[in-house]
Design a protein around this motif. Structure first.
Motif, mmCIF file in Angstrom:
data_model
loop_
_atom_site.group_PDB
_atom_site.id
_atom_site.type_symbol
_atom_site.label_atom_id
_atom_site.label_comp_id
_atom_site.label_asym_id
_atom_site.label_seq_id
_atom_site.Cartn_x
_atom_site.Cartn_y
_atom_site.Cartn_z
ATOM 1 N N VAL A 1 0.858 -1.191 0.000
ATOM 2 C CA VAL A 1 0.000 0.000 0.000
ATOM 3 C C VAL A 1 0.892 1.238 0.000
ATOM 4 N N GLU A 2 0.931 1.932 -1.133
ATOM 5 C CA GLU A 2 1.768 3.123 -1.258
ATOM 6 C C GLU A 2 1.036 4.402 -0.882
ATOM 7 N N ASP A 3 -0.271 4.309 -0.704
ATOM 8 C CA ASP A 3 -1.066 5.492 -0.357
ATOM 9 C C ASP A 3 -1.945 5.165 0.851
ATOM 10 N N PRO A 4 -1.343 5.135 2.046
ATOM 11 C CA PRO A 4 -2.136 4.783 3.237
ATOM 12 C C PRO A 4 -3.213 5.793 3.561
ATOM 13 N N GLU A 5 -3.096 7.030 3.098
ATOM 14 C CA GLU A 5 -4.160 8.007 3.339
ATOM 15 C C GLU A 5 -5.397 7.675 2.508
ATOM 16 N N GLY A 6 -5.183 7.238 1.273
ATOM 17 C CA GLY A 6 -6.317 6.869 0.423
ATOM 18 C C GLY A 6 -6.861 5.495 0.738
ATOM 19 N N CYS A 7 -6.009 4.600 1.307
ATOM 20 C CA CYS A 7 -6.430 3.246 1.652
ATOM 21 C C CYS A 7 -5.858 2.882 3.013
ATOM 22 N N PRO A 8 -6.564 3.222 4.103
ATOM 23 C CA PRO A 8 -6.035 2.921 5.434
ATOM 24 C C PRO A 8 -5.967 1.430 5.754
ATOM 25 N N ARG A 9 -6.835 0.600 5.133
ATOM 26 C CA ARG A 9 -6.814 -0.831 5.440
ATOM 27 C C ARG A 9 -7.135 -1.633 4.189
ATOM 28 N N PHE A 10 -6.414 -2.755 4.008
ATOM 29 C CA PHE A 10 -6.589 -3.577 2.809
ATOM 30 C C PHE A 10 -6.500 -5.042 3.224
ATOM 31 N N VAL A 11 -7.564 -5.826 2.917
ATOM 32 C CA VAL A 11 -7.659 -7.214 3.366
ATOM 33 C C VAL A 11 -7.935 -8.116 2.168
ATOM 34 N N LEU A 12 -7.258 -9.288 2.130
ATOM 35 C CA LEU A 12 -7.454 -10.272 1.072
ATOM 36 C C LEU A 12 -7.678 -11.646 1.680
ATOM 37 N N ARG A 13 -8.501 -12.455 1.008
ATOM 38 C CA ARG A 13 -8.725 -13.852 1.386
ATOM 39 C C ARG A 13 -8.827 -14.636 0.087
ATOM 40 N N ARG A 14 -8.235 -15.825 0.052
ATOM 41 C CA ARG A 14 -8.149 -16.588 -1.197
ATOM 42 C C ARG A 14 -8.953 -17.873 -1.096
ATOM 43 N N VAL A 15 -9.699 -18.176 -2.166
ATOM 44 C CA VAL A 15 -10.491 -19.397 -2.263
ATOM 45 C C VAL A 15 -10.055 -20.134 -3.519
ATOM 46 N N THR A 16 -9.676 -21.397 -3.368
ATOM 47 C CA THR A 16 -9.239 -22.194 -4.508
ATOM 48 C C THR A 16 -10.181 -23.372 -4.709
ATOM 49 N N GLY A 17 -10.063 -23.983 -5.895
ATOM 50 C CA GLY A 17 -10.902 -25.146 -6.203
ATOM 51 C C GLY A 17 -12.366 -24.812 -6.340
ATOM 52 N N LEU A 18 -12.672 -23.591 -6.692
ATOM 53 C CA LEU A 18 -14.076 -23.155 -6.776
ATOM 54 C C LEU A 18 -14.720 -23.659 -8.061
ATOM 55 N N ASP A 19 -15.952 -24.093 -7.939
ATOM 56 C CA ASP A 19 -16.759 -24.406 -9.117
ATOM 57 C C ASP A 19 -17.472 -23.119 -9.535
ATOM 58 N N ALA A 20 -16.845 -22.380 -10.473
ATOM 59 C CA ALA A 20 -17.385 -21.063 -10.847
ATOM 60 C C ALA A 20 -18.717 -21.174 -11.563
ATOM 61 N N THR A 21 -19.032 -22.377 -12.066
ATOM 62 C CA THR A 21 -20.311 -22.539 -12.769
ATOM 63 C C THR A 21 -21.418 -23.013 -11.844
ATOM 64 N N ALA A 22 -21.100 -23.215 -10.566
ATOM 65 C CA ALA A 22 -22.129 -23.657 -9.623
ATOM 66 C C ALA A 22 -23.230 -22.609 -9.537
ATOM 67 N N PRO A 23 -24.488 -23.039 -9.472
ATOM 68 C CA PRO A 23 -25.588 -22.056 -9.429
ATOM 69 C C PRO A 23 -25.638 -21.336 -8.092
ATOM 70 N N THR A 24 -26.059 -20.087 -8.151
ATOM 71 C CA THR A 24 -26.291 -19.327 -6.925
ATOM 72 C C THR A 24 -27.548 -19.848 -6.255
ATOM 73 N N PRO A 25 -27.507 -20.165 -4.962
ATOM 74 C CA PRO A 25 -28.711 -20.687 -4.297
ATOM 75 C C PRO A 25 -29.872 -19.700 -4.388
ATOM 76 N N TRP A 26 -31.064 -20.280 -4.423
ATOM 77 C CA TRP A 26 -32.255 -19.454 -4.632
ATOM 78 C C TRP A 26 -32.422 -18.395 -3.542
ATOM 79 N N ARG A 27 -32.083 -18.701 -2.315
ATOM 80 C CA ARG A 27 -32.238 -17.730 -1.224
ATOM 81 C C ARG A 27 -31.451 -16.451 -1.517
#
Length: 856
Positions: A242-268
């Protein structure tokens, strides 16, 4: 924001007898505007889930049409006994009955024009007898050569949204053919549409709105951001700088692998997104939108395989380009905050992601990002690129910095649950936001502001309800104090007045008495206010229509007026946050707004238009001081007020009028006359008469008026305005009708008369004489009239110009000006000889001053 009641009440412990109207009333009571309360449906009759068994494409029609065999859970008709079959029947080949599918399952034939579904899809079927929203009754009917025994429904036809583009297709496994679709779709639900004030960004979420209802109804609230087993970070999900902490005070990432991107979104999830007005796209995108609506914190999902190298959060370099998810290539500004990798910019931070890292059906490795962005920077970026996304709408109103980790964790868990993804153990969490500063105030300050004596403990209880950490203390003077530390999601609580507002709105504004102070005796409108009303009434009675144009202008109007760079009217006050980028300055004259309004009316078919406006203009001083920031914690001193007063630009009240077309208009009484410069001058005279002063008129040359048809208006020797016909180049530049005329007066420059004595009316008859004088064309008619008035003396009661003539017999550079003279004596009947002597004296004075002669 639109949100279904069932979603709101999921986080509240409310009684079953609390109705959607009760919730709407509670929102209004605590200061959140409710735009609409929409109950879904109504749908009556057999609405069921169906499975598409067969699709037959019908040809020969102007548009694509399909004939579908749909299973709706009905049992097939029983086969007849052998004894009941005739010999003719027995000879026929066995085959499926007309209402049977390929496996002997009973189906219904339905004609449908949509093509977004395939064989095997689950759909919603309205059987004959169903009445859909809008009193649309379904019946079996013949169409396109087939019997359509029902209807396959879209979301719009069911009242679930506005999407007419295709049929509502349910995710596999949602239900079975024949199941009641009314309950599945939740058609007994109600959607509330609210518009929180811009300072309440937390209320653009189910979490924030449910918390507000909890406070309003005094019921328990379950925070959806309180996740169980929240894991500690074990390494990084992806390297970030983060080179601009004033513009971005906090930055969070989380990684998910092995995802079935074609899986349908649940109806709910799909249903809630649909009712909120967001279209379902894919599981990963739908999950990020769902978390944004529930928690109020926008997320972005990157296709990890498309990222090259470390992520860098920085300001854009001037001229950098990015193709956003809407397939628009945008040229970035140095003020834009962006996310980049080794290939360049891949996301316009807080606004919209880039197309290069878009989630596709092949994206099995997803990087979820949640960050806290500077609200002012996101607001400027959204307006600069005209990109008002749902994310930008929330970021510019302040999001909860403490939610970043919880938001990506919830999204990751949903992808694991519905997309069979695996959450990698690492989590990147860069930076942090300091807690809000505590605010201290007297504990009885809300009582003093509202004029209400609240019960003991109300202030502490209400501040605790909104999430503040509250401490009590006593001042050196023995006054009870309360110190409240605002929660992470309330960046708007910065001063005692903000805390007072929270207490008052939660206690109910309706509990504050509406008592108007008694007006002191002997006071009323000021002289200036009475004059303004008199002027407005006079112009309205003369046929002018009062308008309130936009009070801001841009540099383009001065160029259209042809004003030089050093013209004082160009020296304007700039608006820091303009509503429109090309109207960013306070007006120094009323004409730009009036002429824009005139042009708008003419473009809509009005030909004869007479408009006027009374309003303030802003005239900066030569050495304008900067306005000081005095604060509100105590009353400013006299010195502070003096500096503040000096820093405020002059704001005199002007009156202006514009005319185009005919005045008077044509009718059964005869032809109309084109409005001319004299009508503009007459409008100014109406203003002067209402103000109780006498105007004098003399020739002038001032843009945007025509140099030969412009009059300067004076009160005594003091110029107060101008009137006349606009310059042809100005008319052309602004798209106005030809020969448009206008006038503008500085009302504050016109002196307020101490008294307005009643006119003295003579009981004796007048003597009426005419005089026609030949003078040079360079002699103003008003100046010649003034000389005639001086020469005639006190017996001349009125002088009026009634004719102007030019011709060859007068000679070059000459014109004839004819005046009506009315003579009257106050104490006797005036003789014709006396009136004639006065007229001759007037003519002699005109000849001596201007060389004017009587016309033969």
């Amino acid at each position: 924001m639109r949100v279904p009641v069932s979603w709101l009440t999921e986080h509240l412990e409310v009684d079953a007898d609390v109705t959607p109207q009760d919730l709407a009333d509670a929102f209004v009571r605590i200061g959140i505007e409710v735009d609409e309360l929409s109950k879904l449906g109504p749908v009556t009759g057999p609405l069921v889930v169906g499975r598409v068994a067969e699709i037959e494409e019908l040809t020969g029609f102007k548009k694509p049409v399909r004939f579908c065999r749909v299973e709706v859970g009905e049992e097939p008709d029983p086969e007849p006994d052998d004894a009941e079959l005739s010999e003719e029947d027995d000879d026929e080949d066995d085959g499926p009955l007309e209402n049977e599918g390929p496996h002997g399952i009973k189906t219904r034939g339905i004609v449908c024009g949509a093509s977004n579904f395939a064989e095997g899809d689950l759909v919603v079927v309205a059987l004959p007898g169903v009445v859909l929203p809008g009193d649309f009754e379904i019946a079996a009917r013949k169409t396109y050569g087939k019997i359509s025994d029902g209807m396959i429904c879209s979301a719009a036809e069911l009242g679930l949204g506005d999407d007419h583009s295709g049929i509502l297709v349910l995710p596999p496994g949602t239900a079975s053919p024949g199941d009641d679709a009314t309950e599945l779709l939740g058609l007994d639900d109600t959607v509330i549409e609210v518009t929180p004030t811009p300072d309440r960004g937390y209320a653009l979420s189910v979490r924030g709105l449910a918390r507000e209802l909890s406070n309003a109804l005094d019921v328990p609230f379950g925070d959806p951001a309180m996740l169980d087993n929240f894991p500690e970070a074990e390494g990084e999900a992806w390297p970030v700088r983060v080179e601009d902490p004033e513009g971005c005070p906090r930055f969070v990432l989380r990684r998910v692998t092995g995802l079935d991107a074609t899986a349908p979104t649940p109806w709910r999830i799909r249903r809630r997104l649909m009712l909120a007005g967001i279209r379902s796209i894919s599981l990963a995108v739908d999950v990020t939108n769902y978390v944004m609506l529930e928690l109020g914190h926008p997320l972005h999902a990157f296709a990890t395989g498309s990222i090259q190298g470390d992520l860098v959060v920085r300001r854009a370099k001037a001229g950098e380009k990015l193709t956003t998810l809407d397939d628009v290539e945008r040229t970035l500004d140095a003020d834009d905050i962006v996310i980049a990798d080794d290939s360049g910019v891949i996301s316009l931070a807080g606004t919209m992601g880039g197309a290069s890292t878009e989630i596709t059906p092949e994206s099995t490795d997803v990087l979820l990002e949640a960050a806290h962005w500077n609200p002012a920077s996101i607001s400027r970026t959204a307006r600069r690129h005209k990109l008002f996304s749902e994310a930008a709408k929330r970021f510019e109103r302040y999001t909860d910095p403490a939610l970043c980790a919880a938001a990506v964790e919830l999204a990751a868990r949903l992808l694991r649950q519905y997309g069979e993804g695996a959450i990698r153990p690492g989590r990147t969490d860069v930076g942090g936001v300091a807690p809000h500063a505590p605010v201290t105030m007297p504990i009885n300050l809300p009582d003093q502001v509202a004029g209400v004596r609240y019960e003991r403990g109300v202030t502490v209880r209400r501040l605790g309800q909104i999430g503040c950490k509250v401490q009590l203390s006593t001042s050196d003077q023995g006054v009870g104090l309360v110190t409240a530390t605002p929660p992470s999601w309330r960046g708007d609580l910065v001063q005692p007045a903000d805390l007072v507002e929270e207490v008052l709105r939660l206690e109910g504004y309706d509990s504050i008495p509406s008592v108007l102070p008694a007006a002191p005796a002997g006071r009323g409108l000021s002289d200036a206010q009475r004059r303004s009303r008199a002027v407005s009434g006079a112009l309205a009675e003369a046929g002018y229509v009062e308008v309130r144009p936009f009070p801001f202008v841009g540099d383009a109007v001065w160029d259209a007026f042809g004003l030089p760079e050093d013209d004082i009217r160009r020296k304007t006050v700039r608006v820091r946050n303009p509503l429109e980028a090309d109207h960013d300055r306070m007006a120094t004259t009323l004409l730009p707004g009036l002429l824009e309004t005139l042009q708008r009316n003419v473009s809509r078919g009005l030909k004869d238009v007479s408009l006027f406006q009374i309003g303030q203009v802003v005239l900066p001083k030569p050495n304008q001081l900067k306005v000081p920031d005095l604060g509100v914690e105590h009353r400013p001193s006299d010195e502070d007020l003096a500096v503040l007063e000096e820093a405020v630009p002059a704001q005199p009240v002007h009156v202006a009028a514009v005319l185009s077309g005919q005045r008077p208009r044509a009718g059964w009484w005869g032809k109309g006359d084109q409005a001319g410069w004299a009508d503009a001058v007459q409008a100014a005279r109406l203003v002067a008469e209402a103000a109780g002063v006498q105007l004098t008129v003399q020739a002038a040359d001032l843009l945007p008026w025509h140099p030969g048809r412009c009059a300067q208006l004076r009160v005594g020797d003091w110029p107060v305005g101008h009137a006349g016909e606009l310059h042809p180049k100005v008319v052309e530049a602004l798209g106005l009708p030809p020969r448009t005329v206008a006038m503008e007066l500085d009302l504050d420059a016109i002196p307020l008369p101490d008294s307005r004595p009643a006119p003295s009316i003579s009981a004796y008859p007048p003597v009426l004489l005419d005089v026609a004088l030949v003078a040079g064309t360079d002699v103003p008619s008003a100046d010649l009239a003034d000389v005639l008035r001086e020469g005639a003396g006190e017996l001349l009661e009125e002088i009026t110009l009634f004719d102007v003539y030019t011709g060859e017999q007068l000679g070059d550079g000459k014109r004839s000006l004819a005046y009506k003279l009315r003579f009257r004596a106050a104490d006797r009947t005036l003789t014709v000889d006396e009136a004639t002597k006065s007229r001759d004296a007037a003519v002699a004075a005109a000849g001596e001053r201007f060389g004017a002669t009587l016309r033969a």
